[in-house]
Design a protein around this motif. Structure first.
Motif, PDB file in Angstrom:
ATOM      1  N   THR A   1      35.464  36.973  -1.560  1.00 23.97           N
ATOM      2  CA  THR A   1      35.276  36.306  -0.274  1.00 23.97           C
ATOM      3  C   THR A   1      36.139  35.058  -0.187  1.00 23.97           C
ATOM      4  OG1 THR A   1      33.020  37.115  -0.127  1.00 23.97           O
ATOM      5  CG2 THR A   1      33.562  35.225   1.233  1.00 23.97           C
ATOM      6  N   TYR A   2      36.190  34.292  -1.279  1.00 26.44           N
ATOM      7  CA  TYR A   2      37.023  33.089  -1.295  1.00 26.44           C
ATOM      8  C   TYR A   2      38.495  33.444  -1.083  1.00 26.44           C
ATOM      9  CZ  TYR A   2      39.419  28.947  -2.903  1.00 26.44           C
ATOM     10  OH  TYR A   2      40.248  27.862  -2.982  1.00 26.44           O
ATOM     11  N   LEU A   3      38.975  34.468  -1.757  1.00 26.58           N
ATOM     12  CA  LEU A   3      40.383  34.852  -1.629  1.00 26.58           C
ATOM     13  C   LEU A   3      40.713  35.347  -0.227  1.00 26.58           C
ATOM     14  CD1 LEU A   3      41.005  36.564  -5.079  1.00 26.58           C
ATOM     15  CD2 LEU A   3      41.815  34.324  -4.301  1.00 26.58           C
ATOM     16  N   ILE A   4      39.800  36.084   0.387  1.00 27.05           N
ATOM     17  CA  ILE A   4      40.041  36.547   1.754  1.00 27.05           C
ATOM     18  C   ILE A   4      40.160  35.367   2.702  1.00 27.05           C
ATOM     19  CG2 ILE A   4      38.970  37.731   3.717  1.00 27.05           C
ATOM     20  CD1 ILE A   4      37.848  39.747   1.671  1.00 27.05           C
ATOM     21  N   ARG A   5      39.247  34.409   2.573  1.00 24.29           N
ATOM     22  CA  ARG A   5      39.294  33.237   3.458  1.00 24.29           C
ATOM     23  C   ARG A   5      40.487  32.357   3.139  1.00 24.29           C
ATOM     24  NH1 ARG A   5      33.387  32.153   5.221  1.00 24.29           N
ATOM     25  NH2 ARG A   5      32.495  34.142   4.639  1.00 24.29           N
ATOM     26  N   PHE A   6      40.810  32.207   1.857  1.00 26.15           N
ATOM     27  CA  PHE A   6      41.953  31.374   1.481  1.00 26.15           C
ATOM     28  C   PHE A   6      43.257  31.971   1.977  1.00 26.15           C
ATOM     29  CE2 PHE A   6      45.379  30.183  -1.418  1.00 26.15           C
ATOM     30  CZ  PHE A   6      45.336  28.807  -1.283  1.00 26.15           C
TER      31      PHE A   6
ATOM     32  N   THR B   1      28.384  40.976 -10.351  1.00 22.16           N
ATOM     33  CA  THR B   1      28.615  41.429  -8.980  1.00 22.16           C
ATOM     34  C   THR B   1      28.666  40.248  -8.021  1.00 22.16           C
ATOM     35  OG1 THR B   1      27.463  43.496  -9.466  1.00 22.16           O
ATOM     36  CG2 THR B   1      27.741  42.916  -7.144  1.00 22.16           C
ATOM     37  N   ILE B   2      27.741  39.300  -8.152  1.00 25.79           N
ATOM     38  CA  ILE B   2      27.715  38.126  -7.287  1.00 25.79           C
ATOM     39  C   ILE B   2      28.988  37.302  -7.462  1.00 25.79           C
ATOM     40  CG2 ILE B   2      26.564  35.901  -6.898  1.00 25.79           C
ATOM     41  CD1 ILE B   2      23.911  37.367  -7.532  1.00 25.79           C
ATOM     42  N   ILE B   3      29.421  37.091  -8.688  1.00 28.65           N
ATOM     43  CA  ILE B   3      30.614  36.282  -8.940  1.00 28.65           C
ATOM     44  C   ILE B   3      31.866  36.977  -8.413  1.00 28.65           C
ATOM     45  CG2 ILE B   3      32.100  35.395 -10.803  1.00 28.65           C
ATOM     46  CD1 ILE B   3      29.454  34.811 -12.331  1.00 28.65           C
ATOM     47  N   VAL B   4      31.994  38.275  -8.635  1.00 27.58           N
ATOM     48  CA  VAL B   4      33.169  39.011  -8.158  1.00 27.58           C
ATOM     49  C   VAL B   4      33.220  39.014  -6.630  1.00 27.58           C
ATOM     50  CG1 VAL B   4      34.203  41.316  -8.021  1.00 27.58           C
ATOM     51  CG2 VAL B   4      33.443  40.428 -10.217  1.00 27.58           C
ATOM     52  N   LEU B   5      32.080  39.221  -5.978  1.00 32.23           N
ATOM     53  CA  LEU B   5      32.053  39.187  -4.520  1.00 32.23           C
ATOM     54  C   LEU B   5      32.350  37.791  -3.987  1.00 32.23           C
ATOM     55  CD1 LEU B   5      29.004  41.495  -3.748  1.00 32.23           C
ATOM     56  CD2 LEU B   5      31.419  41.983  -3.376  1.00 32.23           C
ATOM     57  N   GLY B   6      31.871  36.760  -4.678  1.00 27.60           N
ATOM     58  CA  GLY B   6      32.181  35.387  -4.277  1.00 27.60           C
ATOM     59  C   GLY B   6      33.664  35.084  -4.384  1.00 27.60           C
TER      60      GLY B   6
END
Length: 109
Positions: A17-22, A9-14
């Motif tokens: 989040t990275y893709l949204i910001r990227f 869950t932590i890795i998928v959310l990370g």
């Protein structure tokens, strides 16, 4: 919950989040945005801040959800000073002074 479930869950959310910001910074970061987009982005803080502040004023956790006169008066003073002076720093300072002054006057804490 198992350790693997939590870490997944932590890795998928990370990654999400990275893709949204990227998508905003990486793909559009080097380009000029159109005027209509810049105009809308100016109002982001105005749209987000009331949603963050209202629950803290109307249902504060410090008072178990009871409306607190100190917080309510500080919010009203902050709003009034900001509206009258158009100065964010003055509004924050006056609101903070009102909050601490009201807490001291009421002997709430």
């Amino acid at each position: 919950m198992s350790d693997s479930y939590i870490w997944t869950t932590i890795i998928v959310l990370g990654i999400g989040t990275y893709l949204i910001r990227f998508s905003f910074l990486g793909l559009i970061g080097g380009k000029d945005l159109p005027d209509w987009a810049l105009r809308h982005l100016r109002y982001t803080a105005v749209a987000v801040l009331p949603g963050l502040i209202a629950p803290l004023v109307l249902w504060p956790a410090a008072t178990d959800g009871e409306v607190d006169p100190a917080r309510l008066s500080a919010a009203l003073v902050t709003f009034a000073v900001g509206l009258l002076t158009r100065n964010v720093i003055a509004a924050i300072l006056c609101g903070g002074a009102t909050l601490f002054g009201m807490i001291w006057l009421l002997g709430a804490y």
